[in-house]
Write a protein that holds these residues in place. Sequence first.
Motif, PDB file in Angstrom:
ATOM      1  N   THR A   6      44.202  -1.681  20.079  1.00  0.00           N
ATOM      2  CA  THR A   6      42.774  -1.903  20.268  1.00  0.00           C
ATOM      3  C   THR A   6      42.257  -0.855  21.245  1.00  0.00           C
ATOM      4  O   THR A   6      42.889  -0.574  22.259  1.00  0.00           O
ATOM      5  CB  THR A   6      42.490  -3.307  20.818  1.00  0.00           C
ATOM      6  OG1 THR A   6      43.246  -3.515  22.023  1.00  0.00           O
ATOM      7  CG2 THR A   6      42.874  -4.371  19.814  1.00  0.00           C
ATOM      8  N   THR A   7      41.082  -0.300  20.944  1.00  0.00           N
ATOM      9  CA  THR A   7      40.573   0.780  21.794  1.00  0.00           C
ATOM     10  C   THR A   7      39.056   0.722  21.888  1.00  0.00           C
ATOM     11  O   THR A   7      38.365   0.405  20.916  1.00  0.00           O
ATOM     12  CB  THR A   7      41.028   2.149  21.265  1.00  0.00           C
ATOM     13  OG1 THR A   7      40.609   3.166  22.180  1.00  0.00           O
ATOM     14  CG2 THR A   7      40.480   2.450  19.873  1.00  0.00           C
ATOM     15  N   TYR A   8      38.560   1.033  23.088  1.00  0.00           N
ATOM     16  CA  TYR A   8      37.119   1.122  23.337  1.00  0.00           C
ATOM     17  C   TYR A   8      36.911   2.046  24.533  1.00  0.00           C
ATOM     18  O   TYR A   8      37.443   1.805  25.619  1.00  0.00           O
ATOM     19  CB  TYR A   8      36.519  -0.263  23.619  1.00  0.00           C
ATOM     20  CG  TYR A   8      35.055  -0.198  24.017  1.00  0.00           C
ATOM     21  CD1 TYR A   8      34.079   0.166  23.086  1.00  0.00           C
ATOM     22  CD2 TYR A   8      34.653  -0.463  25.323  1.00  0.00           C
ATOM     23  CE1 TYR A   8      32.741   0.245  23.450  1.00  0.00           C
ATOM     24  CE2 TYR A   8      33.319  -0.394  25.692  1.00  0.00           C
ATOM     25  CZ  TYR A   8      32.363  -0.032  24.754  1.00  0.00           C
ATOM     26  OH  TYR A   8      31.044   0.063  25.124  1.00  0.00           O
ATOM     27  N   ASN A   9      36.158   3.108  24.314  1.00  0.00           N
ATOM     28  CA  ASN A   9      35.867   4.096  25.367  1.00  0.00           C
ATOM     29  C   ASN A   9      37.142   4.612  26.030  1.00  0.00           C
ATOM     30  O   ASN A   9      37.237   4.716  27.256  1.00  0.00           O
ATOM     31  CB  ASN A   9      34.914   3.509  26.404  1.00  0.00           C
ATOM     32  CG  ASN A   9      33.467   3.481  25.924  1.00  0.00           C
ATOM     33  OD1 ASN A   9      33.162   4.009  24.847  1.00  0.00           O
ATOM     34  ND2 ASN A   9      32.585   2.892  26.698  1.00  0.00           N
ATOM     35  N   HIS A  10      38.114   4.966  25.196  1.00  0.00           N
ATOM     36  CA  HIS A  10      39.395   5.503  25.675  1.00  0.00           C
ATOM     37  C   HIS A  10      39.551   6.974  25.293  1.00  0.00           C
ATOM     38  O   HIS A  10      40.659   7.441  25.014  1.00  0.00           O
ATOM     39  CB  HIS A  10      40.557   4.690  25.089  1.00  0.00           C
ATOM     40  CG  HIS A  10      40.671   3.308  25.630  1.00  0.00           C
ATOM     41  ND1 HIS A  10      41.252   2.270  24.919  1.00  0.00           N
ATOM     42  CD2 HIS A  10      40.287   2.779  26.822  1.00  0.00           C
ATOM     43  CE1 HIS A  10      41.210   1.169  25.642  1.00  0.00           C
ATOM     44  NE2 HIS A  10      40.640   1.446  26.802  1.00  0.00           N
ATOM     45  N   GLU A  11      38.456   7.716  25.271  1.00  0.00           N
ATOM     46  CA  GLU A  11      38.500   9.111  24.842  1.00  0.00           C
ATOM     47  C   GLU A  11      39.576   9.909  25.582  1.00  0.00           C
ATOM     48  O   GLU A  11      40.260  10.755  24.996  1.00  0.00           O
ATOM     49  CB  GLU A  11      37.131   9.763  25.066  1.00  0.00           C
ATOM     50  CG  GLU A  11      37.049  11.222  24.654  1.00  0.00           C
ATOM     51  CD  GLU A  11      35.679  11.825  24.911  1.00  0.00           C
ATOM     52  OE1 GLU A  11      35.381  12.876  24.310  1.00  0.00           O
ATOM     53  OE2 GLU A  11      34.908  11.242  25.711  1.00  0.00           O
ATOM     54  N   ALA A  12      39.738   9.632  26.881  1.00  0.00           N
ATOM     55  CA  ALA A  12      40.695  10.400  27.688  1.00  0.00           C
ATOM     56  C   ALA A  12      42.136   9.963  27.472  1.00  0.00           C
ATOM     57  O   ALA A  12      43.055  10.654  27.925  1.00  0.00           O
ATOM     58  CB  ALA A  12      40.324  10.275  29.169  1.00  0.00           C
ATOM     59  N   TYR A  13      42.356   8.827  26.776  1.00  0.00           N
ATOM     60  CA  TYR A  13      43.698   8.243  26.719  1.00  0.00           C
ATOM     61  C   TYR A  13      44.250   8.007  25.308  1.00  0.00           C
ATOM     62  O   TYR A  13      45.462   7.961  25.116  1.00  0.00           O
ATOM     63  CB  TYR A  13      43.707   6.888  27.452  1.00  0.00           C
ATOM     64  CG  TYR A  13      42.984   6.890  28.777  1.00  0.00           C
ATOM     65  CD1 TYR A  13      43.390   7.717  29.810  1.00  0.00           C
ATOM     66  CD2 TYR A  13      41.894   6.041  28.996  1.00  0.00           C
ATOM     67  CE1 TYR A  13      42.731   7.708  31.029  1.00  0.00           C
ATOM     68  CE2 TYR A  13      41.227   6.027  30.216  1.00  0.00           C
ATOM     69  CZ  TYR A  13      41.647   6.869  31.228  1.00  0.00           C
ATOM     70  OH  TYR A  13      41.002   6.864  32.431  1.00  0.00           O
ATOM     71  N   ILE A  14      43.376   7.815  24.327  1.00  0.00           N
ATOM     72  CA  ILE A  14      43.821   7.298  23.033  1.00  0.00           C
ATOM     73  C   ILE A  14      44.778   8.262  22.325  1.00  0.00           C
ATOM     74  O   ILE A  14      45.701   7.831  21.610  1.00  0.00           O
ATOM     75  CB  ILE A  14      42.603   6.947  22.133  1.00  0.00           C
ATOM     76  CG1 ILE A  14      43.052   6.289  20.828  1.00  0.00           C
ATOM     77  CG2 ILE A  14      41.752   8.170  21.869  1.00  0.00           C
ATOM     78  CD1 ILE A  14      43.779   4.980  21.023  1.00  0.00           C
ATOM     79  N   GLU A  15      44.607   9.567  22.519  1.00  0.00           N
ATOM     80  CA  GLU A  15      45.487  10.517  21.836  1.00  0.00           C
ATOM     81  C   GLU A  15      46.928  10.361  22.328  1.00  0.00           C
ATOM     82  O   GLU A  15      47.876  10.353  21.522  1.00  0.00           O
ATOM     83  CB  GLU A  15      44.989  11.945  22.062  1.00  0.00           C
ATOM     84  CG  GLU A  15      45.621  12.946  21.136  1.00  0.00           C
ATOM     85  CD  GLU A  15      44.766  14.191  20.933  1.00  0.00           C
ATOM     86  OE1 GLU A  15      45.138  15.016  20.070  1.00  0.00           O
ATOM     87  OE2 GLU A  15      43.736  14.341  21.628  1.00  0.00           O
ATOM     88  N   GLN A  16      47.108  10.215  23.636  1.00  0.00           N
ATOM     89  CA  GLN A  16      48.458  10.027  24.173  1.00  0.00           C
ATOM     90  C   GLN A  16      49.055   8.718  23.678  1.00  0.00           C
ATOM     91  O   GLN A  16      50.258   8.637  23.385  1.00  0.00           O
ATOM     92  CB  GLN A  16      48.418  10.052  25.701  1.00  0.00           C
ATOM     93  CG  GLN A  16      49.792  10.064  26.354  1.00  0.00           C
ATOM     94  CD  GLN A  16      49.715  10.212  27.857  1.00  0.00           C
ATOM     95  OE1 GLN A  16      48.700   9.899  28.482  1.00  0.00           O
ATOM     96  NE2 GLN A  16      50.795  10.698  28.458  1.00  0.00           N
ATOM     97  N   CYS A  17      48.233   7.692  23.556  1.00  0.00           N
ATOM     98  CA  CYS A  17      48.694   6.408  23.027  1.00  0.00           C
ATOM     99  C   CYS A  17      49.198   6.568  21.589  1.00  0.00           C
ATOM    100  O   CYS A  17      50.303   6.124  21.249  1.00  0.00           O
ATOM    101  CB  CYS A  17      47.557   5.398  23.081  1.00  0.00           C
ATOM    102  SG  CYS A  17      47.889   3.842  22.242  1.00  0.00           S
ATOM    103  N   LEU A  18      48.411   7.214  20.749  1.00  0.00           N
ATOM    104  CA  LEU A  18      48.794   7.382  19.345  1.00  0.00           C
ATOM    105  C   LEU A  18      50.032   8.263  19.201  1.00  0.00           C
ATOM    106  O   LEU A  18      50.912   7.989  18.364  1.00  0.00           O
ATOM    107  CB  LEU A  18      47.619   7.976  18.565  1.00  0.00           C
ATOM    108  CG  LEU A  18      46.422   7.040  18.351  1.00  0.00           C
ATOM    109  CD1 LEU A  18      45.229   7.802  17.817  1.00  0.00           C
ATOM    110  CD2 LEU A  18      46.794   5.899  17.409  1.00  0.00           C
ATOM    111  N   GLN A  19      50.119   9.307  20.003  1.00  0.00           N
ATOM    112  CA  GLN A  19      51.287  10.194  19.918  1.00  0.00           C
ATOM    113  C   GLN A  19      52.572   9.448  20.276  1.00  0.00           C
ATOM    114  O   GLN A  19      53.622   9.665  19.652  1.00  0.00           O
ATOM    115  CB  GLN A  19      51.084  11.392  20.843  1.00  0.00           C
ATOM    116  CG  GLN A  19      50.050  12.382  20.338  1.00  0.00           C
ATOM    117  CD  GLN A  19      49.737  13.478  21.348  1.00  0.00           C
ATOM    118  OE1 GLN A  19      50.165  13.422  22.504  1.00  0.00           O
ATOM    119  NE2 GLN A  19      48.983  14.480  20.924  1.00  0.00           N
ATOM    120  N   GLY A  20      52.497   8.566  21.272  1.00  0.00           N
ATOM    121  CA  GLY A  20      53.677   7.803  21.663  1.00  0.00           C
ATOM    122  C   GLY A  20      54.164   6.871  20.570  1.00  0.00           C
ATOM    123  O   GLY A  20      55.376   6.657  20.410  1.00  0.00           O
TER     124      GLY A  20
END
Length: 493
Positions: A6-20
């Motif tokens: 789940t994501t909301y206003n995570h522009e700075a973080y979501i890419e690292q989350c998905l890559q992991g």
Amino acid sequence: VSVLITTYNHEAYIEQCLQGVLAQQTDFDFQILLGEDESSDGTLAICERYAGQYPEKIKLFRHRRRDVVYIDGQPTGRRNFVNLLSAANTPYIARCEGDDYWTDAHKLQTLVDFLEKNPDFSVAFHRVQWLKDGTLQEEPSPPPAGRDEFTVDDLFAHDNFIRTSAVVYRNVLNGRLPEWIFSVPYGDITFHLLHAQQGKIKYFDRVMGVYRVHGSGRYSAESTYLNLSKAIMTYRLLARHLGRTESEAFRRGQARLLRAAAQAARHEADRLEQETPPAVQGDPLVSVIVPTYNRPQGLRLALQSLARQTYPHLEVVVVNDAGQDVQAVLDEFKDGLQIKYIVHQQNKDLAGARNTGLRHASGDYIAYLDDDDLFFPNHLEEALRVLTNSDYQVVYSEALCLHQQAEAGLYRTQHVDLPYRNEFDRDRLLLHNLFPVLSVVHSRHCLEKAGYFDESLHTHEDWDFFIRLSRHFDFFHLKKVTCAFSKRYDAST
């Protein structure tokens, strides 16, 4: 395995989350169910890019902010998560918030292998590190030492020691969730307990992920006392729904949380005492409009709360809406309050009674108090500190809700909560009333633009009034609890 993000206003973080998650090395298939909650930054664009690059892995769910579930007045990702959970048709479910990330490429394989070989376990989780101010640190609330297996009792007795990004569930719920899931303040412990009802919990003492602590995170941005208060309410609701209110584990957990909350409250009080708030400028008169109808005892309590106000320059305009005479009650306060008393010959409902009060009011500022509600001693003073030291014309505070039942002719409070803790949003105000009328204090001049209460409305007249006020004025949210209103279950509210 379905990995729910789940994501909301995570522009700075979501890419690292998905890559992991995409880096996981497994001998089984897994899918990513990615729920995006209509972010106001660039989160959606990143999610769409990854969904386009990995169509065989990522299924993107776009949600609307208008569907967001508010709990204790705050927006949550609960609807987003529940929708993802309903779409998960796999034997196992893993979770990761959009601002957290995994660091071990074998995390899924390790936890799922264990659950496959041990059918009496329904939950598996691992150790995480916390990332705060750019520094990785050890988990401050780890599981009880020396153990790697736990049960439902352990979750009730201790702090929540399972991080959302660390857990894998056996999919025992199959998307079937109780309705009360949308009223519990904290969702993570709720879902841990629902799954742990079906089996034991396994802990791997190995760091496989990172929990990020930052100011925009809902939990980490709030005060310790507030978080503990919500935890107390969460566990009480869960114990009631899951039939655990008499368990020793629940009682131990509540005692621990209450001690911690008391200590946090003392720290908060010490901090506030060291702050010097601005004084009220001048001596403006406040008119408090008090409609009453056949509730003399409630009126007495309301007037007592006004007599105890720390701000002395007020008048009370009592409007008897064609109910029983309350002159005797008013006489009890003739030496302590300046009271104007108006009696309707026929009932005009709340809108009409409040308008009568407004027409007889002499104050520079207006406040509202119904005859079953209470102001705390600092209510008017706190509001006037804002109004007389800023350009704001309208202020609203936070209000306790006293849930009451009639017992032996008296109303007794069964439990207390804070249902309104909303930031001012004039657009959302069109969809939901964001604050109760007793929490609002406004300048008399507001009436020139917004008008009075609509007497054709027999309900929601305060909400309609607030909408009209909001077309002309910004509201200041005073983040202090300064009043209380009752909610009774015999229609006498």
